[in-house]
Design an enzyme around this catalytic site. Structure first.
Site, PDB file in Angstrom:
ATOM      1  N   LYS A  56      20.212  59.386  51.505  1.00 25.54           N
ATOM      2  CA  LYS A  56      21.620  59.036  51.601  1.00 25.54           C
ATOM      3  C   LYS A  56      22.312  59.874  52.649  1.00 25.54           C
ATOM      4  CE  LYS A  56      20.941  59.350  47.616  1.00 25.54           C
ATOM      5  NZ  LYS A  56      20.960  59.908  46.290  1.00 25.54           N
ATOM      6  N   GLU A  98      13.156  52.080  40.236  1.00 25.42           N
ATOM      7  CA  GLU A  98      13.858  53.078  39.424  1.00 25.42           C
ATOM      8  C   GLU A  98      15.041  52.452  38.694  1.00 25.42           C
ATOM      9  OE1 GLU A  98      16.792  55.638  40.983  1.00 25.42           O
ATOM     10  OE2 GLU A  98      16.359  55.136  43.070  1.00 25.42           O
TER      11      GLU A  98
HETATM   12  N1  PSU Z   1      19.966  56.379  46.256  1.00 27.29           N
HETATM   13  C1  PSU Z   1      20.864  55.390  46.048  1.00 27.29           C
HETATM   14  N2  PSU Z   1      21.463  55.299  44.856  1.00 27.29           N
HETATM   15  C2  PSU Z   1      21.161  56.150  43.844  1.00 27.29           C
HETATM   16  C3  PSU Z   1      20.188  57.172  44.043  1.00 27.29           C
HETATM   17  C4  PSU Z   1      19.628  57.238  45.276  1.00 27.29           C
HETATM   18  O1  PSU Z   1      21.144  54.611  46.939  1.00 27.29           O
HETATM   19  O2  PSU Z   1      21.728  56.013  42.768  1.00 27.29           O
HETATM   20  C5  PSU Z   1      19.773  58.054  42.905  1.00 27.29           C
HETATM   21  C6  PSU Z   1      18.243  58.081  42.854  1.00 27.29           C
HETATM   22  O3  PSU Z   1      17.842  57.849  41.530  1.00 27.29           O
HETATM   23  C7  PSU Z   1      17.894  59.483  43.299  1.00 27.29           C
HETATM   24  C8  PSU Z   1      19.054  60.240  42.745  1.00 27.29           C
HETATM   25  O4  PSU Z   1      16.668  59.930  42.795  1.00 27.29           O
HETATM   26  O5  PSU Z   1      20.163  59.394  43.060  1.00 27.29           O
HETATM   27  C9  PSU Z   1      19.205  61.603  43.355  1.00 27.29           C
HETATM   28  O6  PSU Z   1      20.079  62.335  42.574  1.00 27.29           O
HETATM   29  P1  PSU Z   1      20.131  63.927  42.756  1.00 27.29           P
HETATM   30  O7  PSU Z   1      20.707  64.126  44.102  1.00 27.29           O
HETATM   31  O8  PSU Z   1      21.048  64.381  41.629  1.00 27.29           O
HETATM   32  O9  PSU Z   1      18.728  64.427  42.598  1.00 27.29           O
END
Ligand code: PSU
Ligand code: MN
Length: 311
Positions: free
Chosen positions: A160, A26
């Site tokens: 996370k 990604e």
């Molecule tokens: N995990 C990480 N760093 C990130 C992300 C996830 O360690 O930057 C990013 C990924 O792209 C994931 C997104 O899909 O954060 C999730 O964001 P949200 O909670 O807004 O869906």
């Protein structure tokens, strides 16, 4: 998930034609998850980790409205360094394409695009999930619902730790997303080895993960994703006390600054990186590199299996 116009990097196109091992990566972790200027160097290291394990990396992102599967180094640099790169989840793809935007794809968007491209493996750091105040805010990442309907295996270190991990696991169960631990029966906690939650399944080699993928391919009723949860070794995790303190602080700042929606995840990650003076960043990078390596080894095992089956 079909119908996106996709442009392929040369190497990725060739590997897909030959049914060789390919790992999707990604771009949101590059543009929004890691601080500059380290982000570009790390993005290149992730690709190298995939190559070192014998697969072809396909970093996915949007360049001037065009979805690219296998960004070249110029494009990767652009997403890592340009201002105005948008974080794109699945729902953002159409408006971003129509307006010619530069964008970085999240786990959700990357999974959707990778599956459309015929890529079965994807490596990232941690998934999005259910946020801690979700009962009031309804903040649940589109990563979950997308994995429910997208046939892809995602190697990650759990979700996370800034999230409500228990609620996220419950949602994954409801949504029918398979979760297997890699050499562990505990769900990892991203920066920390153990989130405190058990898993029902564990696999202990890339070949065994390939077995799971093959079995899933034979069950047409199951079109959803597979999460391969790969915990950090305990001696490489972020000190759990430091982790808990930083998290409590970060959540308080989030409330103070009134941060909501898609800004929440980048805000908390950047708080971790500055509050731990880079310790969490080093851990974050280790996580991604380990996951890239494992995903590549699984892709190699799956491609080998496929080659044997078709001879
Ligand atoms: N995990 C990480 N760093 C990130 C992300 C996830 O360690 O930057 C990013 C990924 O792209 C994931 C997104 O899909 O954060 C999730 O964001 P949200 O909670 O807004 O869906
Ligand atoms: Mn969200």
């Amino acid at each position: 998930m079909t119908d996106f116009h996709l442009r392929y990097g040369t190497e990725v196109a060739q590997a897909l034609r030959e049914q060789g091992p390919v790992v999707a990566l990604e771009s949101t972790i590059v543009s929004h998850g890691l601080p500059r200027p380290d982000n570009l160097r790390v993005a290149r290291q992730i690709e190298q980790a995939v190559r070192d394990a014998g697969a072809v990396p396909a970093t996915i992102g949007m360049i001037a409205g065009e979805l690219v599967v296998g960004l070249d180094d110029t494009e990767l640099t652009r997403l890592a360094t340009a201002d105005g790169v948008t974080k794109l989840s699945v729902r953002d793809l159409a408006p971003a394409a129509a307006t010619g935007a530069d964008g970085a794809t999240t786990v959700a968007a990357t999974s959707a695009v990778a599956a459309t491209a015929g890529i079965g493996l994807f490596a990232t750091g941690g998934l999005g999930g259910v946020h801690r105040e979700a009962a009031q805010t309804f903040d649940e990442s589109a990563d979950l619902v997308t994995l429910a309907r997208t046939p892809i295996a995602v190697v990650c270190a759990g979700v996370k730790s800034i999230l409500d991990v228990g609620a996220t696991l419950e949602r994954l169960e409801t949504l029918g997303v398979s979760v297997v631990g890699y050499r562990s029966r505990r769900f990892p906690g991203f920066f920390v080895t153990d989130s405190g939650f058990d898993l029902d399944w564990s696999v202990d080699s890339p070949e065994r993960v390939a077995d799971v993928l093959a079995a899933r391919g034979q069950h047409r009723a199951h079109h959803g994703g597979l999460i391969v949860a790969n915990p950090l070794p305990t001696d490489e995790q972020l000190d759990p006390d430091l982790h808990d303190r930083t998290l409590t602080e970060g959540l308080a700042l989030l409330e103070r600054d009134g941060v909501t929606g898609k800004a929440v995840t980048p805000y908390l990650l950047s708080h971790f990186h500055s509050a731990t003076q880079g310790a969490s960043l080093a851990v974050n990078v280790r996580i991604i590199l380990r996951n890239a390596d494992l995903a590549a080894r699984i892709a190699v095992a799956a491609a080998r299996r496929h080659a044997v089956a078709s001879t």
